[in-house]
Design a protein around this motif. Structure first.
Motif, PDB file in Angstrom:
ATOM      1  N   ILE A 132      45.172 -54.210  49.822  1.00  0.00           N
ATOM      2  CA  ILE A 132      45.968 -53.085  49.642  1.00  0.00           C
ATOM      3  C   ILE A 132      46.302 -52.363  50.767  1.00  0.00           C
ATOM      4  N   THR A 133      47.581 -51.884  51.016  1.00  0.00           N
ATOM      5  CA  THR A 133      48.001 -51.408  52.214  1.00  0.00           C
ATOM      6  C   THR A 133      48.761 -49.980  52.023  1.00  0.00           C
ATOM      7  N   ASP A 134      49.090 -49.331  52.878  1.00  0.00           N
ATOM      8  CA  ASP A 134      49.813 -48.195  52.660  1.00  0.00           C
ATOM      9  C   ASP A 134      51.420 -48.138  53.077  1.00  0.00           C
ATOM     10  N   ASN A 135      52.096 -47.192  52.529  1.00  0.00           N
ATOM     11  CA  ASN A 135      53.529 -47.341  52.812  1.00  0.00           C
ATOM     12  C   ASN A 135      53.954 -46.162  53.721  1.00  0.00           C
ATOM     13  N   MET A 192      49.113 -42.338  40.254  1.00  0.00           N
ATOM     14  CA  MET A 192      50.448 -43.110  39.761  1.00  0.00           C
ATOM     15  C   MET A 192      51.111 -43.946  40.787  1.00  0.00           C
ATOM     16  N   GLN A 193      50.553 -43.373  41.910  1.00  0.00           N
ATOM     17  CA  GLN A 193      51.142 -44.532  43.231  1.00  0.00           C
ATOM     18  C   GLN A 193      50.602 -45.770  43.090  1.00  0.00           C
ATOM     19  N   ILE A 194      51.416 -46.964  43.136  1.00  0.00           N
ATOM     20  CA  ILE A 194      51.220 -48.231  43.311  1.00  0.00           C
ATOM     21  C   ILE A 194      51.489 -48.610  44.679  1.00  0.00           C
ATOM     22  N   PRO A 195      50.467 -48.768  45.382  1.00  0.00           N
ATOM     23  CA  PRO A 195      51.109 -49.268  46.735  1.00  0.00           C
ATOM     24  C   PRO A 195      51.453 -50.762  46.802  1.00  0.00           C
ATOM     25  N   PRO A 196      52.318 -51.286  47.816  1.00  0.00           N
ATOM     26  CA  PRO A 196      52.070 -52.514  48.189  1.00  0.00           C
ATOM     27  C   PRO A 196      50.993 -53.433  48.564  1.00  0.00           C
ATOM     28  N   LEU A 197      50.709 -54.547  48.120  1.00  0.00           N
ATOM     29  CA  LEU A 197      49.851 -55.393  48.725  1.00  0.00           C
ATOM     30  C   LEU A 197      50.323 -56.299  49.572  1.00  0.00           C
ATOM     31  N   ARG A 198      49.340 -56.402  50.655  1.00  0.00           N
ATOM     32  CA  ARG A 198      49.698 -57.441  51.711  1.00  0.00           C
ATOM     33  C   ARG A 198      48.842 -58.781  51.739  1.00  0.00           C
ATOM     34  N   SER A 209      28.490 -50.086  54.502  1.00  0.00           N
ATOM     35  CA  SER A 209      29.683 -50.964  54.263  1.00  0.00           C
ATOM     36  C   SER A 209      30.887 -50.619  55.026  1.00  0.00           C
ATOM     37  N   ARG A 210      31.690 -51.504  55.353  1.00  0.00           N
ATOM     38  CA  ARG A 210      32.838 -51.414  56.046  1.00  0.00           C
ATOM     39  C   ARG A 210      33.859 -50.118  55.452  1.00  0.00           C
ATOM     40  N   ILE A 211      34.049 -50.459  54.243  1.00  0.00           N
ATOM     41  CA  ILE A 211      34.806 -49.312  53.333  1.00  0.00           C
ATOM     42  C   ILE A 211      34.057 -48.172  53.509  1.00  0.00           C
ATOM     43  N   GLY A 212      32.753 -47.884  53.407  1.00  0.00           N
ATOM     44  CA  GLY A 212      31.851 -46.789  53.171  1.00  0.00           C
ATOM     45  C   GLY A 212      31.853 -46.223  54.453  1.00  0.00           C
ATOM     46  N   LYS A 213      31.990 -46.807  55.642  1.00  0.00           N
ATOM     47  CA  LYS A 213      32.109 -46.371  57.127  1.00  0.00           C
ATOM     48  C   LYS A 213      33.475 -45.466  57.211  1.00  0.00           C
ATOM     49  N   GLU A 214      34.523 -46.335  56.715  1.00  0.00           N
ATOM     50  CA  GLU A 214      35.886 -45.773  57.070  1.00  0.00           C
ATOM     51  C   GLU A 214      35.867 -44.433  56.167  1.00  0.00           C
ATOM     52  N   GLU A 215      35.451 -44.315  54.976  1.00  0.00           N
ATOM     53  CA  GLU A 215      35.509 -43.025  54.167  1.00  0.00           C
ATOM     54  C   GLU A 215      34.884 -42.056  54.446  1.00  0.00           C
ATOM     55  N   LYS A 216      33.663 -42.185  55.231  1.00  0.00           N
ATOM     56  CA  LYS A 216      32.886 -41.255  55.675  1.00  0.00           C
ATOM     57  C   LYS A 216      33.550 -40.666  56.785  1.00  0.00           C
ATOM     58  N   THR A 217      34.103 -41.474  57.650  1.00  0.00           N
ATOM     59  CA  THR A 217      34.808 -40.998  58.898  1.00  0.00           C
ATOM     60  C   THR A 217      36.050 -40.102  58.481  1.00  0.00           C
ATOM     61  N   ALA A 218      36.817 -40.597  57.529  1.00  0.00           N
ATOM     62  CA  ALA A 218      38.056 -40.030  57.191  1.00  0.00           C
ATOM     63  C   ALA A 218      37.702 -38.465  56.354  1.00  0.00           C
ATOM     64  N   ILE A 219      36.379 -38.467  55.688  1.00  0.00           N
ATOM     65  CA  ILE A 219      36.325 -37.341  54.863  1.00  0.00           C
ATOM     66  C   ILE A 219      35.667 -36.292  55.909  1.00  0.00           C
ATOM     67  N   ARG A 271      41.449 -49.702  63.129  1.00  0.00           N
ATOM     68  CA  ARG A 271      42.194 -49.038  62.206  1.00  0.00           C
ATOM     69  C   ARG A 271      41.861 -48.796  60.705  1.00  0.00           C
ATOM     70  N   PRO A 272      42.109 -47.691  60.600  1.00  0.00           N
ATOM     71  CA  PRO A 272      41.991 -47.215  58.772  1.00  0.00           C
ATOM     72  C   PRO A 272      42.661 -47.907  57.846  1.00  0.00           C
ATOM     73  N   GLY A 273      41.921 -48.181  56.581  1.00  0.00           N
ATOM     74  CA  GLY A 273      42.573 -49.088  55.595  1.00  0.00           C
ATOM     75  C   GLY A 273      43.006 -47.827  54.519  1.00  0.00           C
ATOM     76  N   ILE A 274      43.336 -48.512  53.372  1.00  0.00           N
ATOM     77  CA  ILE A 274      43.892 -47.839  52.360  1.00  0.00           C
ATOM     78  C   ILE A 274      42.516 -46.879  51.754  1.00  0.00           C
ATOM     79  N   HIS A 275      41.485 -47.351  51.833  1.00  0.00           N
ATOM     80  CA  HIS A 275      40.298 -46.369  51.415  1.00  0.00           C
ATOM     81  C   HIS A 275      40.069 -45.330  52.117  1.00  0.00           C
ATOM     82  N   ALA A 276      39.988 -45.415  53.568  1.00  0.00           N
ATOM     83  CA  ALA A 276      40.089 -44.366  54.268  1.00  0.00           C
ATOM     84  C   ALA A 276      41.036 -43.393  54.001  1.00  0.00           C
TER      85      ALA A 276
END
Length: 899
Positions: A297-300, A379-385, A53-63, A329-334
């Motif tokens: 879900i986006t980062d701040n 505890m962090q609640i990131p902003p939504l886009r 999956s796209r999310i899995g690919k991002e997470e694997k790369t980031a890890i 571009r990496p997402g919040i999951h990565a």
């Protein structure tokens, strides 16, 4: 001796051959035994993600990037969960612990997977960091899964974001779509959304639950069939996709586009997990999704140096390993996957035995923002886009704006592209009528009062619809800013049955004399009422006989009393002002009283003939005549109205008497009034007679079948307008919601109709229609429902009386002052230089009164005198002197004779 030697040589040779092996073994032993005690232990990390999956690919790369940054201290063991069910994922976690000796497990993008792996972690005392969180946090979660750490937030924030969008655009009905499995993973999200929508009177009208594509022989056909069922079951076109795999998302939008569900007036909103596929779907599928809104879900912390370094390395590695992905571009999951490795590495810098506690107590600024845990939850609640699919070349979607929980909801800023290329206005979120599918409107076919609705069924293909309600509907329709094709269909059942037909989608709306009631609002949505309604009682009436004292009725008794008092007061003032100067007001006391009374009373008819000499009297008389003119005009008009208009006296208007005497009453057969009379007012059901036509009421009254009839206010007006000479009605005591048009619940057309009705009411454009259809005849134009005459009260004339009394009093005071001065002057002239005798106050008052009444001055050596001169008559007041002959009255040269 030779053999032994040979043997020794052989032994020596073998030993020489084995010696190097022995040396190597010793060195290896020494090397192993002499390993430094402070050598860093490698931490084994088990990673369970869907690497396809796209999310899995991002997470694997980031890890992998994070592990490389820690110089081989971390050993990664990946497990692909893409084709595994949650139980198999839990089994894989157990294998990683037992076979790979992993110290911690991370991953699991689905909560049902994370919950099962957390149970394994509890049993094996291995920390589990999940990339998923439950839709709603279960109670006692930290005690149930003490080794679980959530590197994610629950779905409440994005659910509130979706609900806020629905609220701001005033969409009342929503269709929820999600791909489910045997564990019901998305039912919690659906329940959260349902509760959030109920807070502002919206609701989920339909739930489309799709199974995994792998369980279907023909996913394409299955999805199309389900969408066609949805299309028939609901008019709502606001679709919220909570969960879906990439393959199911592709099937969903392809088939929805074919079915016409991704067109004008439709709305599609995607949750974060589904929005993440926008970078992975093929270009043909993205073209079907144009106008879709997504929650992301986006980062701040995208401006920090750590993020910049990570972004550069991630983009390069991601593009090289996954060239098929367009957006590197990496997402919040990565970012969160990267921060998970960071948290583990920092925890390992202390002691391995306290790994769980060290991870939970982590607090640092990571790539995704501030990382801090409390009771195992991030505890962090990131902003939504909020993003909008635009499909413009290489640009698949456009980021619109941020949403945070503290921010009050508002309409999306900027230009939003909606499905069907709708951009100038927001979609209605409803299947709007068209020429091919017009609005099906049910019209009552049997009505008691045909002035409101009349269905002329000439033939099956030739049905004419007429009546005031039909004309109001057409007027409202013409006031809308869009066309609305419609088709009338007669309905010959009861009004409540007609409401049910709208509720079950047989009809789209109802047009007719439909009363807005609380229980009906549970089934349909009404427009703003276009006429008020209430319950009135109709009873026979007989002409009211004129009473012997009818002439007293124009004025109330207070009015008569005050009128008499002001007349007497005016009479006394005129007498006081004229007695000393005017011979007609002199003489015997009874003559003075008679003359004054006659003058004042005859002025009521402007018939007085007495002469007036004093200017002050003229002022008083002018004001009094003005009062008389106002009173006589008002009295004449009121008495004429009472004598010329025939008043109707109701036979009996007491509801309690009707109930106690078991009198029979009539009401409309098809209306709700029958049940209302029985359940609310308390009539016996045997005493309620159903009436089928408005003409039947008069016959039932005439043959004494009913004593009274109960009609709604609009019907009562029409009935009395036709039968004003024989019947009268009471003022409505029981109020209802009025007449309105009914639509299916959630229909935006109802809201548009309400606005149109309000505009027409405010502009007075419905009044001509009411005058045309419901105006009474000329002989009934006067309101005859009043059972008592309109009396003229003191409240309407007190100002007039106040002016008259004030003017009279002022003139009296002026005359009294001049009288005192004249009396003093006369007294001084008569006494001369003689020393004034001491007199009491009473004697002075008596002397003044005698001077006023007879013109006498009591002084030594002088007799009373009364002799005005000609000049004194002309002045404002006559002043007598002691030097004039006695008892001589000069006639005034200036006189006024009032006609």
């Amino acid at each position: 001796m030779g053999f032994p030697f040979f043997t020794s040589n052989i032994i020596v040779v073998k030993f020489c051959n084995l010696f190097p092996l022995l040396i190597i073994s010793v060195l290896l032993f020494i090397s192993d035994g002499a390993q430094p005690a402070n050598t860093t232990k490698v931490t084994n990390i088990g990673v369970i993600i869907d690497v396809t999956s796209r999310i899995g690919k991002e997470e694997k790369t980031a890890i992998e990037i994070a592990a490389e940054n820690f110089n081989g201290k971390l050993s990664l063991h990946f497990q692909d969960s893409g084709q595994l069910d949650p139980l198999q994922v839990a089994s894989s976690a157990e294998e990683l612990i037992k076979e790979k000796k992993v110290d911690v497990i991370i991953g699991m993008n689905k909560w049902e997977e994370a919950a099962l792996v957390a149970s394994v972690g509890n049993r094996e005392k291995v920390p589990v960091i999940s990339f998923a969180a439950p839709a709603r946090t279960p109670p006692q979660m930290e005690h149930r899964w003490p080794f679980l750490i959530q590197m994610a937030n629950n779905g409440s924030a994005q659910i509130k974001c979706i609900a806020d969008i629905v609220r701001e655009y005033k969409w009342k009905r929503v269709v929820v779509i999600y791909e489910d499995d045997a564990y019901g993973s998305e039912s919690g999200m659906s329940a959260l959304l349902s509760k959030a929508l109920q807070d502002f009177d919206s609701e989920i009208e339909y739930r489309l639950v799709l199974p995994p594509p792998s369980s279907l022989s023909s996913p394409k056909g299955f999805v199309l069939d389900e969408l066609l069922k949805l299309q028939k079951a609901t008019k709502s076109r606001v679709f919220v996709v909570l969960q879906s795999s990439l393959s199911m998302l592709t099937h969903l939008f392809r088939e929805a586009y074919k079915a016409g569900l991704v067109g004008r007036e439709s709305v599609w909103i995607l949750s974060d997990s589904v929005t993440s596929f926008l970078d992975s779907v093929d270009s043909s599928t993205i073209s079907f999704m144009k106008g879709v809104l997504g929650i992301k879900i986006t980062d701040n912390s995208s401006t920090t140096d750590s993020y910049t370094d990570f972004y550069t390395g991630f983009s390069k590695k991601f593009q090289s390993e996954y060239p098929e992905e367009a957006n590197p571009r990496p997402g919040i999951h990565a970012l969160r996957a990267y921060d998970s490795i960071t948290a583990i590495s920092q925890a390992m810098e202390t002691t391995t035995e306290m790994l769980l506690g060290n991870i939970v107590s982590s607090r640092f600024s990571g790539s995704s923002g501030e990382i801090r845990f409390e009771e195992g939850k991030l505890m962090q609640i990131p902003p939504l886009r909020i993003v909008n699919v635009v499909d413009q070349g290489n640009k698949r979607y456009e980021e619109l704006e941020f949403w945070v929980p503290e921010k009050s909801a508002q309409r999306l800023a900027g230009s939003v592209i909606w499905p069907g290329k709708l951009s100038r206005r927001s979609p209605k979120g409803w299947a709007m009528p068209s020429d091919e599918n017009p609005l099906i409107i049910g019209v009552p076919g049997r009505t008691s009062f045909e002035k409101f609705v009349k269905v002329d069924n000439r033939s099956k293909d030739d049905i004419k619809y007429d009546g005031w309600c039909i004309e109001v509907f057409k007027k409202v329709l013409s006031n809308l800013n869009y066309s609305l094709p419609y088709e009338f269909q007669p309905f010959y059942g009861t009004y409540d049955e007609l409401i049910i037909r709208v509720s079950n989608k047989t009809y789209d709306a109802v047009v007719g004399d439909m009363t807005i009631l609380a229980n009906r609002l549970e089934y349909v949505e009404f427009t703003q009422p276009y006429i008020e309604s209430g319950l009135s009682m109709i009873v026979p009436a007989k002409p009211e006989r004129s009473a012997a004292w009818m002439f007293l009725k124009p004025f109330t008794w207070e009015m008569w009393a005050v009128t008499g008092a002001i007349m007497l007061y005016t009479m006394l003032i005129i007498w006081f002002l004229e007695h000393r100067f005017n011979p007609e007001f002199s003489g015997a006391l009874k003559n003075q009283i008679g003359t004054t009374f006659w003058f004042t009373f005859s002025s009521l008819f402007f018939a007085h003939r007495e002469k007036i000499n004093s200017n002050l009297t003229r002022v008083v008389v002018v004001v009094w005549l003005f009062v008389v003119w106002i009173l006589t005009s008002s009295y004449t008009a009121s008495l004429s109205s009472m004598l010329t208009v025939q008043r109707m006296q109701p036979v009996n208007t007491d509801i309690e008497y009707l109930k106690s005497s078991n009198s029979r009453v009539g009401c409309d057969n098809d209306s709700f009034v029958r049940n209302y009379l029985e359940d609310v007012i308390g009539f016996n059901s045997h005493n309620i007679i159903p009436v089928f036509n408005e003409t039947d009421y008069t016959g039932l009254f005439e043959n004494k079948t009913i004593t009274a009839a109960f009609l709604e206010l609009p019907y009562k007006k029409l009935f009395i307008n036709k039968h004003c000479k024989g019947y009268t009605a009471t003022t409505p005591t029981y109020k209802f919601g009025g007449f309105g048009f009914a639509f299916q619940r959630g229909s935006p057309i109802a809201r548009d109709f309400s606005k149109s009705i309000l505009r027409l009411l405010e502009d007075g454009k419905l009044t001509p229609l009411e005058d045309e259809w419901l105006t009474p005849s000329k002989e009934c134009a006067v309101n005859v429902t009043s059972t008592s005459a309109e009396h003229l009260s003191l409240q309407s004339f007190w100002g007039l009386y106040l002016i008259s009394g004030a003017i009279s009093t002022i003139c009296f005071l002026l005359s009294l002052i001049r009288l005192l001065k004249s009396y003093q002057h006369q007294q001084e002239a008569c006494e001369g230089n003689a020393t004034p005798s001491d007199t009491s106050g009473w004697n002075k008052a008596v002397g003044l009164a005698r001077y006023f009444y007879n013109g006498e001055i009591n002084s030594p050596g002088r007799s009373p005198s009364f002799a005005p001169t000609t000049d004194e008559w002309i002045s404002w007041e006559y002043v007598s002197t002691c030097d004039t002959p006695d008892n001589i009255h000069a006639s005034a040269p200036s006189e006024i004779e009032m006609p």
